[in-house]
Design a protein around this motif. Structure first.
Motif, short mmCIF file in Angstrom:
data_model
loop_
_atom_site.label_atom_id
_atom_site.label_comp_id
_atom_site.label_asym_id
_atom_site.label_seq_id
_atom_site.Cartn_x
_atom_site.Cartn_y
_atom_site.Cartn_z
N ASP A 22 13.20 18.87 -2.20
CA ASP A 22 12.57 18.77 -3.52
C ASP A 22 11.20 18.10 -3.44
O ASP A 22 10.31 18.39 -4.24
N TYR A 49 8.69 21.07 -4.52
CA TYR A 49 8.28 20.84 -5.91
C TYR A 49 7.52 19.52 -6.11
O TYR A 49 7.17 19.19 -7.24
N ARG A 87 8.82 16.64 -6.08
CA ARG A 87 9.68 15.78 -6.93
C ARG A 87 10.35 14.70 -6.08
O ARG A 87 11.09 15.00 -5.16
N TRP A 101 15.35 15.99 -11.85
CA TRP A 101 14.09 16.32 -12.52
C TRP A 101 14.25 17.42 -13.55
O TRP A 101 13.72 17.32 -14.66
N PHE A 154 6.14 19.36 -15.33
CA PHE A 154 6.57 17.99 -15.02
C PHE A 154 5.57 16.96 -15.56
O PHE A 154 5.95 15.89 -16.04
N ASP A 196 7.46 15.07 -18.83
CA ASP A 196 8.31 14.03 -18.25
C ASP A 196 8.79 13.09 -19.36
O ASP A 196 7.99 12.62 -20.17
#
Ligand code: TRP
Ligand code: ZN
Length: 892
Positions: free
Chosen positions: A259, A263, A265, A325, A430, A434
């Protein structure tokens, strides 16, 4: 202190038929700044003291304060106060059936602290939702609406707050005490009981709350994130199971790395805990920092878990981790947006597994699952859009459509905008959202804003139910050297959606030259069909190419491709796209099965024509192909897939005739490929110790397939190999594979092998689930009686969902011969058990009821028997909202 009052006893249910509609969505009137929970655990009487800081939503319209409306179910209210003022007996406090309403007059102003003590009884909680006990371990399941069974609260995902939790253990033990977030103080209370505090700084909706308390041991590890945070990882299990956690832990660490790389993340707490419990309604749950798993998807050792189990553990550990996430940091505004987190997270876990294992095999397995579970749903009475607009019971919407079709929608988006565009759009998502609770429209806007595209037409994939049919016709003009490919799409009506608009279909395709090589410049092209019809023209071709259409299953459609004679065999031999190469073979097999099941062909020689055998032999002989891919090539479609195709072609499906046809085909394949199959059975035998990695697992898969085909052909040497394997293989993959083949084909020694297996594994509940399943899925003429006999077994502890599914659901979903027995005995057996389970566990009962969804496929007699059982379920006294919603939709 005021008298205790039972919420359920007071005011009657709200009006209407209980349908919840997206159109009725209103933002919450009250927001929550902080939650503090003090949980005093006891099996029969757990006390929960909640302290909640409420603040008026600044967007709230109107000059007057709104009342405080909190959800609550099966709670005993002990006391309640506002800013310290006891309101338990206040006339402004009304306890309705599933909510508590506090009049605005009883509120001091636009911000106040609500405190509330409730009492709950985890021991009697058989629904496995809210706080319950599993094998003596306290655990929770709050998605979707289980938190309201713990305390009164605005139990909706758009109310997010940081939580602090204090857990106090019952007197006597010294259990492990876990909750979300980072650990705080722990120790012993003045009266000698263990306590622990937890702090979760990330605002979250109540459905992500969790606690676990019990006699658990940890398998520990550490992970250093890309941001330099040291994270303590732990997998918590019952004492004795600590040696079965290594693979889950390894999968977790690989997920964390993936991740970060794929991404960007990064994990955001100091600890990450996974707990395995043996009573669980689904696979696992992504509670913040404290994932709770069905033990089936955590525990693995070579002796007890199959290769498939390892693969599922890897995929589900990744799925729940990725939710951190896509689900937790960014959650859903309301439950109609469920696919926002589930479709996206399934797509993420699919891509992870493709990277860790094989993209080709992964894609084929995804499509097989989509066709087996989602297509029937989308084409039957339970059809609903990926983003539904109404429901009665949200737990009924954790479906293949929302998960698997939801993932296909994301995959198509990625195909349309390209990998870089996709990453750009997700980065914006994101960054922009968020900490928020979002809608599909907000997700879509991130693509539109990041890439400057318009997704209005594409968005129909979220709103429109039903699987599109894509018809492809070719016209070849030899003189001009021109191939014209005409495409047309149509989506059949689904319940409540009679009119359908055309969808945006990304169709990847290639053209193969006479030597089998790709003719197109980049090997292939992407054609986007965005209207009812379209046309692709290729000119200046020296000879007619062979079309490979919808490569990689780029558009999740039902394809009707009128291909010229021999095209499928040609693709099976040459297609550079591994998915379509497999698809060509599958289409050949499906056609043959359909023709056999309808009596158009009869003999073994017709069932398995020579050119097909030769093509398969070529594939087995091709050292460039990976064994798990070869194994897929040897697989023929299942009973349900043939039934679905027969129904689509306007025939009635007869599961017995289909079964006979498939058996004949397998026997003929086994005989026709006898030599290579025997050779591979020998050459693929494992030498070293068992290793669950993808590569050795793939070799085992091919070997098992070879052995099963040889058994189907009545090969005596194969039967000997199977008996030995069932008895003494050092791993569960081979033991169970051999046992299943023997039991399902009635190979001599099957009964003895079953008895020996049970003797070895009587004490292991997960392995015993397998023992039950093997028998429940055996396609024998008296299968319904055998299944009923299994439920008489003292080890059939039906209250455990895993055991119930191992027998009843396995029989209903994976034993077409037994379930569809012409006598109706199979239907009756399943309906009896659904009714019985519903009284204890509505969620799992409702899920199993879906087995009746394809009742229209079968002949009138079977259809009538199925309808009668569905009516009997619908009319059962005291039936849950869960199961009655499913039964009613099935019958509508
Ligand atoms: N959100 C969970 C997942 O996708 C699934 C889930 C929803 C669930 N409701 C549940 C799990 C109830 C267990 C029980 O991973
Ligand atoms: Zn999920």
């Amino acid at each position: 202190m005021a008298a205790e009052r039972d919420a359920a006893a007071l005011v009657p249910d709200t009006a209407g038929d209980g349908t919840v509609r997206l159109a009725d969505y209103r933002p919450p009137a009250w927001l929550v700044d902080r939650v503090r929970l003090d949980v005093d655990l006891a099996p029969r009487a757990t006390r929960v003291q909640a302290t909640v800081d409420f603040r008026l939503n600044p967007d709230h319209a109107g000059p007057d304060l709104p009342p405080l409306v909190l959800d609550g179910r099966r709670l005993t209210l002990v006391e309640a106060a506002v800013d310290g003022r006891d309101v338990t007996a206040d006339p402004g406090l009304a306890l309705q059936r599933e909510r508590l309403v506090l009049d605005a007059a009883a509120l001091p102003g636009p911000a106040f602290t609500w405190t509330c003590t409730t009492e709950i009884d985890p021991e009697s909680n058989t629904e496995l939702e809210g706080l319950y006990l599993s094998g003596g371990i306290f655990c929770t399941q709050c998605e979707a609406e289980g938190f309201r069974k713990i305390t009164y609260y605005p139990d909706r995902p758009d109310v997010m707050a940081p939580f602090t939790v204090r857990l106090t253990a019952p007197a006597g033990g010294s259990p492990v005490l876990l909750s979300n977030g980072n650990p705080g103080a722990s120790g012993t209370t003045p009266d000698g009981r263990a306590f622990a505090e937890w702090d979760d700084p990330h605002p979250k909706p109540a459905y992500l709350f969790a606690l676990v308390a019990g006699d658990l041991v940890a398998h520990r590890d550490r992970f250093r994130t890309a941001e330099g945070r040291e994270v303590d990882l732990a997998v918590w299990v019952r004492p004795g199971d600590q040696d079965k956690c290594g693979y889950a832990m390894d999968a977790l660490k690989r997920s964390m790395v993936w991740d970060e790389r794929a991404y960007g993340r990064v994990y955001d707490l100091d600890v990450f805990n996974i707990v395995a419990v043996s009573d669980f309604n689904m696979g696992a749950m992504e509670n913040k920092g404290l994932n709770i798993f069905n033990s089936k998807y955590v525990l693995a050792s070579p002796e007890t878990a199959t290769d498939r189990d390892y693969e599922l553990i890897e995929g589900i550990v990744a799925h729940e981790y990725f939710h951190n996430w896509t689900g937790n940091r960014i959650t859903c505004r309301d439950w109609f947006q469920l696919c926002l987190k589930e479709g996206l997270t399934v797509y993420r876990d699919q891509r992870f597994s493709e990277d860790e294992r094989s993209p080709a095999v992964g894609r084929i397995d995804q499509v097989k699952a989509l066709r087996a579970r989602q297509f029937p749903e989308d084409g039957g009475p339970l059809a609903h859009p990926v983003r539904p607009e109404a429901y009665k019971e949200i737990n009924n919407f954790y479906t293949a459509t929302i998960y698997e079709k939801g993932a296909e929608v994301i995959r198509m988006l990625a195909a349309l905008v390209g990998e870089d565009g996709y990453r750009k759009a997700l980065d914006l998502y994101f960054e922009r959202h968020d900490g928020q609770a979002c809608t599909i429209e907000q997700f879509r806007a991130c693509f539109e804003d990041a890439l400057g595209t318009d997704l209005a037409a594409f968005a129909r994939w979220w709103y429109q139910a039903g699987t599109p049919r894509l018809t492809v016709r070719e016209a070849w003009d030899a003189e001009a050297g021109q191939l014209t490919i005409r495409l047309a799409q149509e989506t059949p009506a689904t319940p409540g959606q009679p009119e359908k608009a055309p969808l945006v279909l990304p169709v990847r395709y290639g053209l193969l030259g006479t030597d089998g090589a790709d003719l197109l410049a980049e090997g292939e092209a992407l054609y986007v069909l965005d209207g009812p019809e379209g046309e692709i023209v290729h000119r200046d071709l020296s000879a007619r190419p062979v079309l490979s259409i919808n490569r990689g299953f780029s558009a999740p459609v039902i394809l009707h491709h009128e291909a010229p004679d021999g095209a499928r065999l040609f693709l099976l031999a040459h297609d550079s796209d591994p998915f379509n190469r497999w698809e060509a073979g599958r289409a050949i097999a499906l056609d043959l099965a359909v023709r056999m099941a309808t009596g158009q062909i009869e003999t073994e020689a017709e069932a398995v024509p020579k050119p097909w055998i030769r093509a398969l032999a070529g594939i087995l002989d091709d050292a460039r192909l990976a064994p798990p891919y070869q194994a897929l090539m040897l697989e023929i479609p299942g009973n349900d897939e043939v039934a679905a195709r027969l129904y689509a072609d306007g025939h009635c499906a007869d599961p017995d005739r289909i079964h006979d046809a498939l058996r004949t085909m397998r026997a003929a394949l086994g005989a026709g490929l006898a030599e290579p199959l025997a050779g591979l059975t020998a050459s693929l035998a494992d030498s070293g110790p068992y290793d669950p990695a993808a590569e050795p697992a793939g070799r085992r898969a091919l070997r098992q397939r070879c052995l099963a085909l040889r058994l189907a052909a009545g090969d005596a040497a194969a039967a000997e190999t199977a008996r030995a394997m069932a008895e003494s293989a050092d791993n569960m993959t081979e033991r169970l594979g051999a046992l299943t083949a023997m039991v399902h084909l009635g190979v001599e020694g099957a009964a003895a092998a079953l008895a020996a297996f049970r003797a070895d594994w009587a004490g292991d509940e997960l392995v015993m689930d397998k023992w039950f399943s093997v028998q429940a899925t055996a396609p024998l003429s008296d299968a319904a009686d055998r299944a009923a006999a299994l439920t008489e077994d003292p080890a059939f502890t039906w209250q455990r969902p895993n055991r119930f599914r191992a027998v009843v659901a396995a029989f209903a979903m994976a034993n077409p011969v037994g379930f569809h027995a012409a006598s109706g005995a199979g239907y009756r057996f399943v309906a009896d058990w659904i009714i019985r389970l519903d009284a204890a566990n509505p969620q799992t009962a409702a899920r199993v009821t879906g087995c009746f969804e394809s009742w229209r496929r079968y002949d009138d007699a079977r259809g009538a028997l199925m309808q009668a059982e569905m009516r009997r379920i619908a009319a059962a006294p005291g039936l849950s909202r869960n199961t009655s919603e499913i039964a009613e939709r099935l019958l509508a």
